[in-house]
Design an enzyme around this catalytic site. Structure first.
Site, PDB file in Angstrom:
ATOM      1  N   HIS A 147     -20.633   1.671   3.907  1.00 39.77           N
ATOM      2  CA  HIS A 147     -20.488   0.623   4.918  1.00 39.77           C
ATOM      3  C   HIS A 147     -20.836   1.112   6.329  1.00 39.77           C
ATOM      4  CE1 HIS A 147     -16.207   2.180   5.311  1.00 39.77           C
ATOM      5  NE2 HIS A 147     -16.506   1.984   6.590  1.00 39.77           N
ATOM      6  N   ASP A 177     -18.654   2.866  -2.408  1.00 40.48           N
ATOM      7  CA  ASP A 177     -18.699   2.922  -0.944  1.00 40.48           C
ATOM      8  C   ASP A 177     -19.126   4.304  -0.458  1.00 40.48           C
ATOM      9  OD1 ASP A 177     -18.615   2.016   1.645  1.00 40.48           O
ATOM     10  OD2 ASP A 177     -16.441   2.267   1.874  1.00 40.48           O
ATOM     11  N   SER A 298     -14.514   6.368   9.413  1.00 36.42           N
ATOM     12  CA  SER A 298     -15.187   6.152   8.132  1.00 36.42           C
ATOM     13  C   SER A 298     -16.225   7.240   7.865  1.00 36.42           C
ATOM     14  CB  SER A 298     -15.893   4.802   8.128  1.00 36.42           C
ATOM     15  OG  SER A 298     -14.999   3.763   7.864  1.00 36.42           O
TER      16      SER A 298
END
Length: 359
Positions: A147, A177, A298
Protein backbone atom coordinates in the site's frame (compact mmCIF):
# COMPACT_ATOMS: atom_id res chain seq x y z
CA UNK A 1 80.85 -46.48 124.59
CA UNK A 2 83.93 -47.73 122.92
CA UNK A 3 83.80 -48.12 119.18
CA UNK A 4 84.86 -51.36 117.71
CA UNK A 5 87.28 -50.79 114.87
CA UNK A 6 85.96 -53.92 113.25
CA UNK A 7 82.51 -52.28 112.83
CA UNK A 8 83.68 -49.54 110.49
CA UNK A 9 86.30 -50.90 108.14
CA UNK A 10 88.94 -48.58 106.89
CA UNK A 11 88.42 -47.52 103.25
CA UNK A 12 92.07 -48.07 102.70
CA UNK A 13 91.81 -51.75 103.48
CA UNK A 14 93.22 -54.30 101.09
CA UNK A 15 91.59 -55.90 98.11
CA UNK A 16 90.43 -58.81 100.11
CA UNK A 17 88.37 -56.56 102.22
CA UNK A 18 86.85 -54.83 99.18
CA UNK A 19 86.00 -58.16 97.65
CA UNK A 20 84.38 -59.22 100.87
CA UNK A 21 82.38 -56.03 101.28
CA UNK A 22 80.91 -55.64 97.69
CA UNK A 23 79.69 -58.18 95.11
CA UNK A 24 81.90 -58.76 92.12
CA UNK A 25 81.03 -56.98 88.81
CA UNK A 26 78.99 -58.98 86.25
CA UNK A 27 80.78 -60.97 83.63
CA UNK A 28 79.18 -58.92 80.75
CA UNK A 29 78.20 -55.25 80.58
CA UNK A 30 74.32 -55.06 80.54
CA UNK A 31 72.87 -53.84 77.23
CA UNK A 32 71.01 -50.55 77.10
CA UNK A 33 67.19 -50.74 77.27
CA UNK A 34 66.85 -48.08 74.49
CA UNK A 35 69.15 -46.27 72.11
CA UNK A 36 70.98 -43.45 73.68
CA UNK A 37 69.68 -39.99 72.69
CA UNK A 38 71.32 -38.33 69.75
CA UNK A 39 73.71 -35.61 70.62
CA UNK A 40 72.06 -32.21 70.66
CA UNK A 41 72.58 -30.16 67.51
CA UNK A 42 74.26 -26.85 67.76
CA UNK A 43 71.90 -23.98 68.50
CA UNK A 44 72.51 -22.20 65.19
CA UNK A 45 71.66 -25.36 63.17
CA UNK A 46 68.31 -25.77 65.00
CA UNK A 47 67.40 -22.17 64.30
CA UNK A 48 68.16 -22.64 60.59
CA UNK A 49 65.91 -25.71 60.28
CA UNK A 50 63.05 -23.96 62.10
CA UNK A 51 63.37 -20.97 59.81
CA UNK A 52 63.21 -23.11 56.66
CA UNK A 53 59.97 -24.88 57.63
CA UNK A 54 57.56 -21.88 57.17
CA UNK A 55 59.31 -20.95 53.92
CA UNK A 56 58.77 -24.44 52.53
CA UNK A 57 55.15 -24.35 53.72
CA UNK A 58 54.55 -21.02 52.04
CA UNK A 59 56.08 -22.29 48.80
CA UNK A 60 53.80 -25.35 48.83
CA UNK A 61 50.72 -23.19 49.46
CA UNK A 62 51.71 -20.86 46.60
CA UNK A 63 52.07 -23.80 44.20
CA UNK A 64 48.65 -25.18 45.19
CA UNK A 65 47.06 -21.72 44.86
CA UNK A 66 48.58 -21.30 41.41
CA UNK A 67 47.19 -24.64 40.28
CA UNK A 68 43.73 -23.93 41.71
CA UNK A 69 43.76 -20.37 40.41
CA UNK A 70 44.79 -21.48 36.95
CA UNK A 71 42.01 -24.05 36.88
CA UNK A 72 39.49 -21.46 38.06
CA UNK A 73 40.63 -19.02 35.41
CA UNK A 74 40.33 -21.68 32.73
CA UNK A 75 36.88 -22.62 34.01
CA UNK A 76 35.77 -18.97 34.05
CA UNK A 77 37.10 -18.46 30.54
CA UNK A 78 35.27 -21.58 29.39
CA UNK A 79 32.02 -20.39 30.95
CA UNK A 80 32.42 -16.98 29.39
CA UNK A 81 33.07 -18.53 26.00
CA UNK A 82 30.01 -20.76 26.34
CA UNK A 83 27.90 -17.78 27.30
CA UNK A 84 28.99 -15.73 24.32
CA UNK A 85 28.73 -18.20 21.48
CA UNK A 86 26.73 -15.57 19.57
CA UNK A 87 29.65 -13.15 19.57
CA UNK A 88 32.25 -12.90 16.86
CA UNK A 89 35.86 -11.81 17.50
CA UNK A 90 34.88 -8.17 17.05
CA UNK A 91 32.64 -8.42 20.13
CA UNK A 92 29.35 -8.19 18.26
CA UNK A 93 26.25 -10.33 18.28
CA UNK A 94 26.38 -12.89 15.49
CA UNK A 95 24.37 -11.87 12.45
CA UNK A 96 24.07 -8.24 13.52
CA UNK A 97 26.26 -5.31 14.49
CA UNK A 98 24.79 -4.98 17.98
CA UNK A 99 27.78 -4.82 20.32
CA UNK A 100 27.87 -7.11 23.33
CA UNK A 101 27.87 -4.09 25.64
CA UNK A 102 24.75 -2.67 23.95
CA UNK A 103 22.91 -5.95 23.46
CA UNK A 104 19.38 -5.79 24.81
CA UNK A 105 19.14 -1.98 24.79
CA UNK A 106 16.94 0.15 22.56
CA UNK A 107 19.84 2.44 21.75
CA UNK A 108 22.06 -0.51 20.78
CA UNK A 109 19.39 -1.96 18.49
CA UNK A 110 18.63 1.42 16.93
CA UNK A 111 22.30 2.14 16.25
CA UNK A 112 22.85 -1.27 14.67
CA UNK A 113 19.71 -1.51 12.54
CA UNK A 114 18.98 2.09 11.48
CA UNK A 115 21.37 1.95 8.48
CA UNK A 116 19.21 -0.88 7.09
CA UNK A 117 15.94 1.11 7.28
CA UNK A 118 15.03 3.58 4.52
CA UNK A 119 12.36 6.14 3.81
CA UNK A 120 10.17 5.42 0.76
CA UNK A 121 8.30 8.16 -1.10
CA UNK A 122 5.90 7.11 -3.84
CA UNK A 123 4.38 9.71 -6.15
CA UNK A 124 1.38 9.34 -8.43
CA UNK A 125 -1.28 11.58 -9.96
CA UNK A 126 -3.23 11.17 -6.70
CA UNK A 127 -0.40 12.60 -4.61
CA UNK A 128 2.50 11.33 -2.55
CA UNK A 129 2.75 8.56 0.01
CA UNK A 130 5.57 8.27 2.53
CA UNK A 131 6.48 5.06 4.26
CA UNK A 132 9.55 3.04 5.12
CA UNK A 133 11.37 -0.04 3.89
CA UNK A 134 13.90 -2.65 5.00
CA UNK A 135 17.08 -3.36 3.00
CA UNK A 136 17.38 -7.11 2.44
CA UNK A 137 20.39 -7.27 0.08
CA UNK A 138 23.56 -5.23 -0.34
CA UNK A 139 22.58 -4.72 -4.00
CA UNK A 140 19.62 -2.61 -2.92
CA UNK A 141 16.56 -4.86 -2.65
CA UNK A 142 14.07 -3.35 -0.20
CA UNK A 143 10.91 -4.83 1.29
CA UNK A 144 7.99 -2.51 2.03
CA UNK A 145 4.20 -2.61 2.11
CA UNK A 146 2.26 -2.84 -1.11
CA UNK A 147 0.00 0.00 0.00
CA UNK A 148 3.01 2.34 0.28
CA UNK A 149 3.92 2.09 -3.43
CA UNK A 150 0.58 1.01 -4.89
CA UNK A 151 -0.17 2.92 -8.09
CA UNK A 152 3.02 4.99 -7.90
CA UNK A 153 4.57 6.53 -11.01
CA UNK A 154 7.91 7.18 -9.31
CA UNK A 155 9.50 5.83 -6.15
CA UNK A 156 12.33 7.56 -4.27
CA UNK A 157 14.35 5.99 -1.48
CA UNK A 158 16.33 7.94 1.14
CA UNK A 159 19.05 6.11 3.07
CA UNK A 160 19.98 6.78 6.68
CA UNK A 161 23.02 8.77 5.49
CA UNK A 162 20.77 11.16 3.54
CA UNK A 163 21.53 9.85 0.07
CA UNK A 164 18.51 9.54 -2.22
CA UNK A 165 18.02 7.08 -5.06
CA UNK A 166 15.31 6.25 -7.56
CA UNK A 167 13.84 2.79 -7.10
CA UNK A 168 11.86 0.53 -9.36
CA UNK A 169 9.11 -1.84 -8.29
CA UNK A 170 10.33 -5.44 -8.72
CA UNK A 171 7.19 -7.22 -7.59
CA UNK A 172 4.10 -6.85 -5.43
CA UNK A 173 1.84 -9.18 -3.50
CA UNK A 174 -1.38 -7.35 -2.55
CA UNK A 175 -2.62 -10.55 -0.91
CA UNK A 176 0.05 -10.15 1.76
CA UNK A 177 0.41 -6.36 1.49
CA UNK A 178 4.05 -6.79 0.51
CA UNK A 179 6.20 -5.26 -2.21
CA UNK A 180 9.83 -5.52 -3.28
CA UNK A 181 11.61 -2.51 -4.77
CA UNK A 182 15.22 -2.04 -5.82
CA UNK A 183 17.27 1.15 -5.76
CA UNK A 184 19.09 2.13 -8.95
CA UNK A 185 22.81 2.87 -8.99
CA UNK A 186 23.53 1.86 -5.41
CA UNK A 187 25.71 -0.93 -4.05
CA UNK A 188 27.30 -1.99 -0.80
CA UNK A 189 24.19 -1.24 1.22
CA UNK A 190 23.81 -2.74 4.66
CA UNK A 191 21.16 -5.49 4.66
CA UNK A 192 19.16 -6.17 7.77
CA UNK A 193 19.37 -9.48 9.61
CA UNK A 194 16.05 -11.30 9.22
CA UNK A 195 15.00 -13.19 12.33
CA UNK A 196 12.50 -15.98 13.00
CA UNK A 197 9.01 -14.75 13.87
CA UNK A 198 8.01 -18.25 15.03
CA UNK A 199 10.18 -17.69 18.10
CA UNK A 200 8.40 -14.48 19.08
CA UNK A 201 6.48 -14.59 22.36
CA UNK A 202 3.96 -12.28 23.95
CA UNK A 203 5.82 -9.86 26.20
CA UNK A 204 9.03 -9.80 24.14
CA UNK A 205 10.56 -6.35 23.90
CA UNK A 206 10.66 -4.84 20.42
CA UNK A 207 11.87 -1.72 18.63
CA UNK A 208 10.14 -0.06 15.67
CA UNK A 209 11.96 2.13 13.14
CA UNK A 210 10.22 4.07 10.38
CA UNK A 211 9.34 7.51 9.05
CA UNK A 212 6.19 8.63 10.89
CA UNK A 213 4.89 11.93 9.50
CA UNK A 214 7.94 11.95 7.24
CA UNK A 215 10.38 12.02 10.17
CA UNK A 216 13.01 9.64 8.82
CA UNK A 217 14.59 7.12 11.20
CA UNK A 218 12.20 7.61 14.11
CA UNK A 219 12.69 4.96 16.83
CA UNK A 220 10.02 3.75 19.24
CA UNK A 221 9.83 0.72 21.50
CA UNK A 222 7.34 -1.54 23.22
CA UNK A 223 6.42 -5.20 23.53
CA UNK A 224 4.65 -7.90 21.58
CA UNK A 225 1.05 -7.66 22.78
CA UNK A 226 -0.44 -10.63 20.92
CA UNK A 227 0.23 -13.12 18.14
CA UNK A 228 -1.73 -14.25 15.07
CA UNK A 229 -4.11 -11.31 14.92
CA UNK A 230 -6.32 -11.33 11.82
CA UNK A 231 -5.83 -8.03 9.98
CA UNK A 232 -7.77 -7.36 6.76
CA UNK A 233 -6.70 -4.83 4.12
CA UNK A 234 -7.82 -3.88 0.61
CA UNK A 235 -6.15 -5.91 -2.13
CA UNK A 236 -6.57 -3.55 -5.04
CA UNK A 237 -5.04 -0.18 -5.67
CA UNK A 238 -7.23 2.81 -4.80
CA UNK A 239 -10.02 0.63 -3.48
CA UNK A 240 -10.13 1.83 0.10
CA UNK A 241 -11.87 5.14 0.73
CA UNK A 242 -11.38 7.22 3.83
CA UNK A 243 -14.44 8.15 5.85
CA UNK A 244 -12.97 11.51 6.67
CA UNK A 245 -13.79 13.26 9.91
CA UNK A 246 -15.09 10.88 12.56
CA UNK A 247 -13.18 7.85 11.25
CA UNK A 248 -12.08 5.24 13.75
CA UNK A 249 -8.36 5.32 13.18
CA UNK A 250 -5.35 6.62 11.34
CA UNK A 251 -3.42 4.73 8.70
CA UNK A 252 0.31 4.62 8.35
CA UNK A 253 0.69 5.79 4.79
CA UNK A 254 1.46 9.49 4.99
CA UNK A 255 0.24 11.45 2.00
CA UNK A 256 -2.45 10.91 -0.60
CA UNK A 257 -2.08 7.25 -1.47
CA UNK A 258 -4.32 4.49 -0.13
CA UNK A 259 -7.61 6.10 0.71
CA UNK A 260 -7.08 9.58 -0.64
CA UNK A 261 -5.96 11.41 2.48
CA UNK A 262 -3.02 9.45 3.80
CA UNK A 263 -5.01 6.87 5.75
CA UNK A 264 -4.79 3.19 4.81
CA UNK A 265 -8.04 1.33 5.63
CA UNK A 266 -7.92 -1.98 7.44
CA UNK A 267 -10.24 -4.24 9.39
CA UNK A 268 -9.61 -5.79 12.78
CA UNK A 269 -11.95 -7.53 15.17
CA UNK A 270 -14.95 -7.00 12.91
CA UNK A 271 -14.43 -3.23 12.76
CA UNK A 272 -13.10 -1.03 10.00
CA UNK A 273 -10.44 1.59 10.64
CA UNK A 274 -9.28 4.46 8.46
CA UNK A 275 -12.15 4.02 6.04
CA UNK A 276 -13.79 1.39 3.88
CA UNK A 277 -11.58 -1.48 2.77
CA UNK A 278 -13.92 -2.20 -0.16
CA UNK A 279 -15.09 -5.52 -1.49
CA UNK A 280 -11.77 -7.09 -2.50
CA UNK A 281 -9.76 -7.67 0.65
CA UNK A 282 -7.12 -9.97 2.02
CA UNK A 283 -6.49 -11.11 5.58
CA UNK A 284 -3.13 -12.02 7.09
CA UNK A 285 -1.92 -13.10 10.51
CA UNK A 286 -0.13 -10.25 12.20
CA UNK A 287 1.98 -9.55 15.26
CA UNK A 288 0.34 -7.03 17.56
CA UNK A 289 2.56 -4.50 19.34
CA UNK A 290 2.14 -1.51 21.60
CA UNK A 291 5.25 0.16 20.13
CA UNK A 292 4.13 3.54 18.81
CA UNK A 293 3.32 3.30 15.08
CA UNK A 294 2.18 6.44 13.30
CA UNK A 295 1.49 7.50 9.70
CA UNK A 296 4.69 6.78 7.78
CA UNK A 297 5.68 3.65 9.71
CA UNK A 298 4.27 1.39 6.99
CA UNK A 299 6.96 -0.89 5.58
CA UNK A 300 9.32 -0.17 8.46
CA UNK A 301 10.89 -2.71 10.75
CA UNK A 302 9.74 -4.36 13.94
CA UNK A 303 12.94 -5.59 15.59
CA UNK A 304 13.79 -7.88 18.48
CA UNK A 305 16.44 -7.02 21.05
CA UNK A 306 19.08 -9.03 19.17
CA UNK A 307 18.77 -6.61 16.25
CA UNK A 308 16.84 -9.03 14.02
CA UNK A 309 13.82 -8.04 11.94
CA UNK A 310 10.78 -10.00 13.13
CA UNK A 311 8.06 -8.08 11.29
CA UNK A 312 7.18 -5.41 8.72
CA UNK A 313 4.96 -2.75 10.25
CA UNK A 314 1.73 -2.51 8.30
CA UNK A 315 -1.25 -1.06 10.17
CA UNK A 316 -2.01 0.95 13.29
CA UNK A 317 -4.97 2.39 15.12
CA UNK A 318 -5.22 5.76 16.82
CA UNK A 319 -8.05 7.85 18.18
CA UNK A 320 -9.23 10.28 15.52
CA UNK A 321 -9.32 14.00 15.91
CA UNK A 322 -12.77 15.53 15.64
CA UNK A 323 -11.40 18.94 14.80
CA UNK A 324 -9.28 18.15 11.78
CA UNK A 325 -8.76 15.61 9.03
CA UNK A 326 -4.98 15.91 9.36
CA UNK A 327 -3.29 12.69 10.42
CA UNK A 328 -0.87 14.74 12.50
CA UNK A 329 -3.66 15.55 14.94
CA UNK A 330 -3.95 11.98 16.15
CA UNK A 331 -1.28 9.60 17.32
CA UNK A 332 -0.73 6.02 18.31
CA UNK A 333 -2.67 4.50 21.17
CA UNK A 334 -0.55 1.38 21.34
CA UNK A 335 -2.41 -0.81 18.86
CA UNK A 336 -0.15 -1.62 15.93
CA UNK A 337 0.30 -4.61 13.63
CA UNK A 338 3.21 -6.09 11.71
CA UNK A 339 3.48 -8.77 9.06
CA UNK A 340 5.61 -11.62 10.52
CA UNK A 341 9.05 -11.80 8.91
CA UNK A 342 8.62 -15.52 8.16
CA UNK A 343 5.75 -14.53 5.84
CA UNK A 344 8.10 -12.08 4.13
CA UNK A 345 10.91 -14.62 3.73
CA UNK A 346 8.53 -17.17 2.26
CA UNK A 347 7.30 -14.57 -0.28
CA UNK A 348 10.67 -13.17 -1.41
CA UNK A 349 11.14 -15.55 -4.31
CA UNK A 350 7.64 -14.74 -5.56
CA UNK A 351 8.32 -11.00 -5.28
CA UNK A 352 11.66 -11.30 -7.10
CA UNK A 353 9.86 -13.06 -9.91
CA UNK A 354 7.52 -10.10 -10.28
CA UNK A 355 4.81 -11.12 -7.86
CA UNK A 356 1.35 -10.29 -9.11
CA UNK A 357 2.72 -7.35 -11.17
CA UNK A 358 -0.45 -5.48 -10.24
CA UNK A 359 1.43 -2.22 -10.60
Amino acid sequence: MTENPEQYPNPQQDDAYAARSFPPPPAHQPSAAWPPPAPAAPADHVTSRRAKRPIALLAAVAIIAAVVGGGSAALAESLMDNGSNGANPAGTVSGTTVSQSSKGTVSGVAQAVSPSIVEVKATSTAGQSTGAGVIVTAAGEIVTNNHVISGADTVKVSLSDGKTYTAKVVGTDPGKDLALIKVQGASGLKPASLGDSSNVAVGDQVVAIGSPEGLTGTVTSGIISALNRDVTVAKEEGQGQSQGQGQDGQGQGYGQQGGGDGNWPFQFGGRQFNGDTGNSTTTYKALQTDASLNPGNSGGALINMDGEIIGINSAMYSASSQSSDSSSDAGSVGLGFAIPINTVKADLAHLRAGGSNSN
